[in-house]
Design a protein around this motif. Structure first.
Motif, PDB file in Angstrom:
ATOM      1  N   ILE A 158       0.841  -1.206   0.000  1.00  0.00           N
ATOM      2  CA  ILE A 158       0.000   0.000   0.000  1.00  0.00           C
ATOM      3  C   ILE A 158       0.873   1.251   0.000  1.00  0.00           C
ATOM      4  O   ILE A 158       0.576   2.239  -0.685  1.00  0.00           O
ATOM      5  N   ALA A 159       1.981   1.225   0.757  1.00  0.00           N
ATOM      6  CA  ALA A 159       2.879   2.386   0.809  1.00  0.00           C
ATOM      7  C   ALA A 159       3.437   2.709  -0.578  1.00  0.00           C
ATOM      8  O   ALA A 159       3.513   3.874  -0.980  1.00  0.00           O
ATOM      9  N   THR A 160       3.809   1.665  -1.313  1.00  0.00           N
ATOM     10  CA  THR A 160       4.317   1.874  -2.668  1.00  0.00           C
ATOM     11  C   THR A 160       3.253   2.512  -3.556  1.00  0.00           C
ATOM     12  O   THR A 160       3.530   3.408  -4.360  1.00  0.00           O
ATOM     13  N   GLY A 161       2.001   2.074  -3.362  1.00  0.00           N
ATOM     14  CA  GLY A 161       0.906   2.626  -4.155  1.00  0.00           C
ATOM     15  C   GLY A 161       0.584   4.072  -3.816  1.00  0.00           C
ATOM     16  O   GLY A 161       0.084   4.824  -4.679  1.00  0.00           O
ATOM     17  N   LEU A 162       0.849   4.486  -2.578  1.00  0.00           N
ATOM     18  CA  LEU A 162       0.553   5.860  -2.157  1.00  0.00           C
ATOM     19  C   LEU A 162       1.638   6.856  -2.569  1.00  0.00           C
ATOM     20  O   LEU A 162       1.389   8.063  -2.604  1.00  0.00           O
ATOM     21  N   LEU A 163       2.823   6.361  -2.876  1.00  0.00           N
ATOM     22  CA  LEU A 163       3.937   7.260  -3.162  1.00  0.00           C
ATOM     23  C   LEU A 163       3.652   8.237  -4.309  1.00  0.00           C
ATOM     24  O   LEU A 163       3.969   9.428  -4.188  1.00  0.00           O
ATOM     25  N   PRO A 164       3.036   7.805  -5.431  1.00  0.00           N
ATOM     26  CA  PRO A 164       2.760   8.768  -6.511  1.00  0.00           C
ATOM     27  C   PRO A 164       1.853   9.915  -6.073  1.00  0.00           C
ATOM     28  O   PRO A 164       2.006  11.039  -6.543  1.00  0.00           O
ATOM     29  N   ALA A 165       0.920   9.642  -5.164  1.00  0.00           N
ATOM     30  CA  ALA A 165       0.046  10.714  -4.684  1.00  0.00           C
ATOM     31  C   ALA A 165       0.821  11.700  -3.815  1.00  0.00           C
ATOM     32  O   ALA A 165       0.600  12.912  -3.878  1.00  0.00           O
ATOM     33  N   LEU A 166       1.748  11.197  -3.002  1.00  0.00           N
ATOM     34  CA  LEU A 166       2.535  12.076  -2.136  1.00  0.00           C
ATOM     35  C   LEU A 166       3.536  12.906  -2.935  1.00  0.00           C
ATOM     36  O   LEU A 166       3.858  14.030  -2.557  1.00  0.00           O
ATOM     37  N   THR A 167       4.035  12.355  -4.036  1.00  0.00           N
ATOM     38  CA  THR A 167       4.975  13.110  -4.870  1.00  0.00           C
ATOM     39  C   THR A 167       4.250  13.926  -5.934  1.00  0.00           C
ATOM     40  O   THR A 167       4.881  14.571  -6.765  1.00  0.00           O
ATOM     41  N   GLN A 168       2.919  13.872  -5.888  1.00  0.00           N
ATOM     42  CA  GLN A 168       2.037  14.639  -6.792  1.00  0.00           C
ATOM     43  C   GLN A 168       2.252  14.260  -8.266  1.00  0.00           C
ATOM     44  O   GLN A 168       1.981  15.047  -9.163  1.00  0.00           O
ATOM     45  N   GLU A 169       2.733  13.029  -8.481  1.00  0.00           N
ATOM     46  CA  GLU A 169       2.877  12.559  -9.855  1.00  0.00           C
ATOM     47  C   GLU A 169       1.529  12.175 -10.449  1.00  0.00           C
ATOM     48  O   GLU A 169       1.330  12.239 -11.655  1.00  0.00           O
ATOM     49  N   GLN A 170       0.616  11.761  -9.598  1.00  0.00           N
ATOM     50  CA  GLN A 170      -0.721  11.417 -10.069  1.00  0.00           C
ATOM     51  C   GLN A 170      -1.699  11.511  -8.915  1.00  0.00           C
ATOM     52  O   GLN A 170      -1.324  11.408  -7.742  1.00  0.00           O
ATOM     53  N   ALA A 171      -2.946  11.751  -9.260  1.00  0.00           N
ATOM     54  CA  ALA A 171      -3.994  11.805  -8.241  1.00  0.00           C
ATOM     55  C   ALA A 171      -4.296  10.395  -7.767  1.00  0.00           C
ATOM     56  O   ALA A 171      -4.058   9.418  -8.466  1.00  0.00           O
ATOM     57  N   CYS A 172      -4.812  10.304  -6.567  1.00  0.00           N
ATOM     58  CA  CYS A 172      -5.153   8.995  -5.997  1.00  0.00           C
ATOM     59  C   CYS A 172      -6.472   9.153  -5.262  1.00  0.00           C
ATOM     60  O   CYS A 172      -6.527   9.132  -4.034  1.00  0.00           O
ATOM     61  N   ALA A 189      -9.215   7.310  -5.208  1.00  0.00           N
ATOM     62  CA  ALA A 189      -9.942   6.135  -4.707  1.00  0.00           C
ATOM     63  C   ALA A 189      -9.387   5.694  -3.349  1.00  0.00           C
ATOM     64  O   ALA A 189      -8.912   4.572  -3.172  1.00  0.00           O
ATOM     65  N   LEU A 190      -9.439   6.609  -2.392  1.00  0.00           N
ATOM     66  CA  LEU A 190      -8.944   6.341  -1.054  1.00  0.00           C
ATOM     67  C   LEU A 190     -10.012   6.681  -0.029  1.00  0.00           C
ATOM     68  O   LEU A 190     -10.953   7.431  -0.320  1.00  0.00           O
ATOM     69  N   ASP A 191      -9.851   6.184   1.164  1.00  0.00           N
ATOM     70  CA  ASP A 191     -10.747   6.606   2.237  1.00  0.00           C
ATOM     71  C   ASP A 191     -10.520   8.087   2.508  1.00  0.00           C
ATOM     72  O   ASP A 191      -9.462   8.645   2.201  1.00  0.00           O
ATOM     73  N   SER A 192     -11.513   8.745   3.074  1.00  0.00           N
ATOM     74  CA  SER A 192     -11.457  10.197   3.243  1.00  0.00           C
ATOM     75  C   SER A 192     -10.328  10.631   4.170  1.00  0.00           C
ATOM     76  O   SER A 192      -9.749  11.709   3.990  1.00  0.00           O
ATOM     77  N   SER A 193     -10.002   9.794   5.162  1.00  0.00           N
ATOM     78  CA  SER A 193      -8.926  10.155   6.092  1.00  0.00           C
ATOM     79  C   SER A 193      -7.576  10.183   5.379  1.00  0.00           C
ATOM     80  O   SER A 193      -6.832  11.171   5.457  1.00  0.00           O
ATOM     81  N   THR A 194      -7.246   9.089   4.684  1.00  0.00           N
ATOM     82  CA  THR A 194      -5.949   9.027   3.997  1.00  0.00           C
ATOM     83  C   THR A 194      -5.853  10.109   2.923  1.00  0.00           C
ATOM     84  O   THR A 194      -4.823  10.786   2.791  1.00  0.00           O
ATOM     85  N   LEU A 195      -6.936  10.301   2.173  1.00  0.00           N
ATOM     86  CA  LEU A 195      -6.944  11.313   1.125  1.00  0.00           C
ATOM     87  C   LEU A 195      -6.776  12.709   1.716  1.00  0.00           C
ATOM     88  O   LEU A 195      -6.013  13.537   1.213  1.00  0.00           O
ATOM     89  N   GLY A 196      -7.469  12.967   2.818  1.00  0.00           N
ATOM     90  CA  GLY A 196      -7.360  14.270   3.465  1.00  0.00           C
ATOM     91  C   GLY A 196      -5.962  14.536   3.986  1.00  0.00           C
ATOM     92  O   GLY A 196      -5.443  15.657   3.871  1.00  0.00           O
ATOM     93  N   LEU A 197      -5.331  13.520   4.537  1.00  0.00           N
ATOM     94  CA  LEU A 197      -3.966  13.680   5.044  1.00  0.00           C
ATOM     95  C   LEU A 197      -2.981  13.948   3.910  1.00  0.00           C
ATOM     96  O   LEU A 197      -2.081  14.790   4.044  1.00  0.00           O
ATOM     97  N   ILE A 198      -3.134  13.234   2.802  1.00  0.00           N
ATOM     98  CA  ILE A 198      -2.252  13.463   1.650  1.00  0.00           C
ATOM     99  C   ILE A 198      -2.410  14.885   1.129  1.00  0.00           C
ATOM    100  O   ILE A 198      -1.419  15.583   0.846  1.00  0.00           O
ATOM    101  N   ARG A 199      -3.644  15.351   1.008  1.00  0.00           N
ATOM    102  CA  ARG A 199      -3.876  16.714   0.530  1.00  0.00           C
ATOM    103  C   ARG A 199      -3.276  17.741   1.481  1.00  0.00           C
ATOM    104  O   ARG A 199      -2.695  18.747   1.064  1.00  0.00           O
ATOM    105  N   HIS A 200      -3.407  17.488   2.775  1.00  0.00           N
ATOM    106  CA  HIS A 200      -2.850  18.407   3.766  1.00  0.00           C
ATOM    107  C   HIS A 200      -1.326  18.438   3.670  1.00  0.00           C
ATOM    108  O   HIS A 200      -0.709  19.515   3.727  1.00  0.00           O
ATOM    109  N   ILE A 201      -0.698  17.259   3.525  1.00  0.00           N
ATOM    110  CA  ILE A 201       0.761  17.192   3.389  1.00  0.00           C
ATOM    111  C   ILE A 201       1.209  17.954   2.149  1.00  0.00           C
ATOM    112  O   ILE A 201       2.173  18.729   2.187  1.00  0.00           O
ATOM    113  N   ASN A 202       0.506  17.752   1.043  1.00  0.00           N
ATOM    114  CA  ASN A 202       0.913  18.388  -0.216  1.00  0.00           C
ATOM    115  C   ASN A 202       0.700  19.900  -0.204  1.00  0.00           C
ATOM    116  O   ASN A 202       1.398  20.636  -0.906  1.00  0.00           O
ATOM    117  N   ARG A 203      -0.264  20.382   0.582  1.00  0.00           N
ATOM    118  CA  ARG A 203      -0.440  21.829   0.713  1.00  0.00           C
ATOM    119  C   ARG A 203       0.704  22.441   1.507  1.00  0.00           C
ATOM    120  O   ARG A 203       0.998  23.610   1.362  1.00  0.00           O
TER     121      ARG A 203
END
Length: 543
Positions: free
Chosen positions: A513-527, A529-543
């Motif tokens: 799962i960590a490998t799959g989340l890496l593109p979203a954290l590096t903003q290479e691609q949107a992700c 299809a995630l639960d709202s918590s994980t998606l919200g945390l990624i968006r907060h980190i990227n901001r």
């Protein structure tokens, strides 16, 4: 599936109804000779079960349970190299890593004992080369610093052993600084590299598969640091790697692909579980710290425990008894917390090592037949140096609401050389604390006259079961015995629980799962299809 549906189990359940109501202090009052009946010795190691909530009858029932679970046959299969790691279809032959060269064990037509000693000899030559300052960096200066890059069993075992046995360093090994790097976030490495000399630093990359992302990320950072060093600016990368990297792995081709030449390889085998690997060439840092003679003493101590485990009747077998007492506490007295309490600063990393050994091995909820268990398996382990723990979590042990079983681990002798009188006194003070705490945890304040007159907040209920493991002295030999004792304890409990202790599939999904989340954290691609918590945390980190 209930693996405890046996005749011995039925007797144990009935016995537990009686013993579960008893206080350990009562048991001592009824039988002052408990120590003579419930302590066992092997060479320089004594294990005392007298402060456990059990009797000789309890041990008899537990040994009968081990017989009913075919433990003898499982021990034979372990030592014979049968493929008892069924989910990965391989044997678990860590005992072969410490078997003397005059013995043999054929596996698929190959004598693995011969292979083991060929690799030990290879490691011995490498250790001698580094100790004699013949291993030179790119600029011709001798190596004086070693950095072990690994994670899990490739880090915890060597790190713990180097800490425990540091005072057995030879004059040659004392010239060498040894560091351990494991954290994926780079915090270990970043704080270390600024202090190191790139001309005199040797990195050991330890990874069974040589694909572990934590380890390879740190190794890549180390390689780039060496390449950026001004003294290496004009040098060929292959020369830098040859002079500053050693690989230890069961995957030779992957080491070559990374750039490490075969001359800098040390090998071990797929049948060596990571958390059982410090006896192999993964133990290179240990050998560099205490010398090959000390490393072979450590192997010899483990082998003595292996032979004892394989050949001794259950009623006198230290690993079997240690395991069965744990089974009694966990499955019949419902105690599922286990504190590891070494009263020796040299063993400061033993609790974290045993956390991995036990919880990664037996933290399972399915049997070997893929049935869900309906009983407790591995307890929660934690611990700390005893005298530190007294000021941290002993409050819970003494007056909390959670039943906890405790292992007290110490050595009888230390600082015996002339001129160490003050330190010897400190060791005696340490021992008095160890003995006092185990006494109070087991017996409560019954050891104090008129304790029942004290207010409730000052009372000590006791009845926390305690085992004391007492070495004559801590040495490479007794250390090897101690670790092998716990290894075999884990195996015995896995047999009773009908689980495979040699795999760890529970850690795999998180990596995927960590490998799959890496593109979203590096903003290479949107992700999305995630639960709202994980998606919200990624968006907060990227901001």
């Amino acid at each position: 599936m209930n693996v405890f549906a046996t005749d011995a189990s039925a007797r144990l359940y009935e016995h537990a109804k009686f013993m579960g109501q008893r206080h350990i202090a009562q048991l001592f009052q009824e039988d002052p000779n408990r120590f003579q009946k419930l302590s066992f010795e092997l060479d320089e190691l004594l294990v005392d079960f007298a402060k456990q909530r059990l009797s000789t009858e309890t041990l008899q029932h537990l040994c009968q349970l081990a017989e009913e679970k075919a433990l003898k046959r499982w021990i034979k299969r372990l030592f014979n190299g049968e493929k008892i790691n069924t989910s990965e279809n391989r044997p678990a032959l860590h005992t072969a890593l410490r078997t003397p060269i005059d013995q043999s064990l054929l596996l698929d037509g190959t004598d693995v004992i011969q292979q083991v000693h060929e690799n030990l000899d290879r490691m011995s030559r490498l250790v001698e080369c580094i100790h004699s300052e013949q291993w030179l960096g790119c600029t011709g200066t001798p190596i004086n610093t070693l950095v072990n890059i690994g994670v899990g069993g490739s880090d915890l075992g060597p790190f713990m052993a180097c800490k425990a046995l540091g005072e057995f360093s030879s004059p040659a090994s004392e010239k060498l600084e040894i560091h351990f790097v494991s954290s994926m976030d780079g915090s270990h490495l970043s704080s270390l590299l600024s202090k190191l000399d790139p001309t005199r630093t040797l990195f050991v990359i330890s990874s069974k598969s040589f694909t572990t992302i934590d380890t390879l990320a740190n190794a890549e950072t180390a390689r780039e640091w060496l390449k950026r060093a001004e003294v290496h600016a004009e040098m060929d990368e292959s020369l830098i790697i040859k002079r500053h990297f050693i690989g230890v792995s069961a995957s030779p081709q992957r080491m070559v692909d990374w750039g490490i030449p075969e001359s800098n390889h040390l090998y071990f085998w797929e049948w060596t579980g990571g958390r059982y690997s410090m006896w192999s060439t993964i133990g290179l840092p240990i050998a560099l710290r205490i010398g090959m003679e000390g490393f072979r003493d450590m192997l010899a101590g483990a082998h003595v425990m292996d032979c004892h485990f394989r050949d001794t009747p259950f009623t006198e077998n230290l690993p079997v008894l240690l395991a069965l007492v744990g089974i009694w506490n966990i499955n019949f007295l419902n105690i599922t917390a286990h504190a590891i309490l070494p009263y020796d600063g040299r063993l400061s990393h033993l609790p974290s090592y045993l956390e991995q050994l036990e919880m990664e091995s037996n933290g399972k909820s399915t049997t070997r037949h893929n049935d869900q268990v309906n009983y407790h398996t591995c307890p929660i382990l934690w611990g700390e140096i005893g005298t530190n723990a007294q000021h941290a979590f002993y409050q819970l042990l003494h007056q909390g609401t959670v039943p906890v079983m405790c292992d007290f681990i110490t050595s009888a002798k230390r600082y015996e050389a002339p001129g160490h009188e003050e330190l010897k006194h400190q060791h005696q003070l340490n021992l008095s604390n160890c003995l006092a705490q185990s006494q109070i945890l087991a017996l409560g304040d019954t050891v104090i006259k008129d304790a029942d007159q004290a207010p409730a907040y000052k009372r000590y209920r006791g009845n926390q079961p305690c085992t004391t493991l007492l070495m004559q002295r801590l040495s490479p030999y007794t250390f090897g015995m101690l670790i092998a004792l716990y290894e075999h304890k884990v195996f015995v409990q896995s047999v009773i629980w009908d689980i495979n202790p040699f795999d760890q599939w529970g850690v795999e999904l998180g990596k995927t799962i960590a490998t799959g989340l890496l593109p979203a954290l590096t903003q290479e691609q949107a992700c999305e299809a995630l639960d709202s918590s994980t998606l919200g945390l990624i968006r907060h980190i990227n901001r």
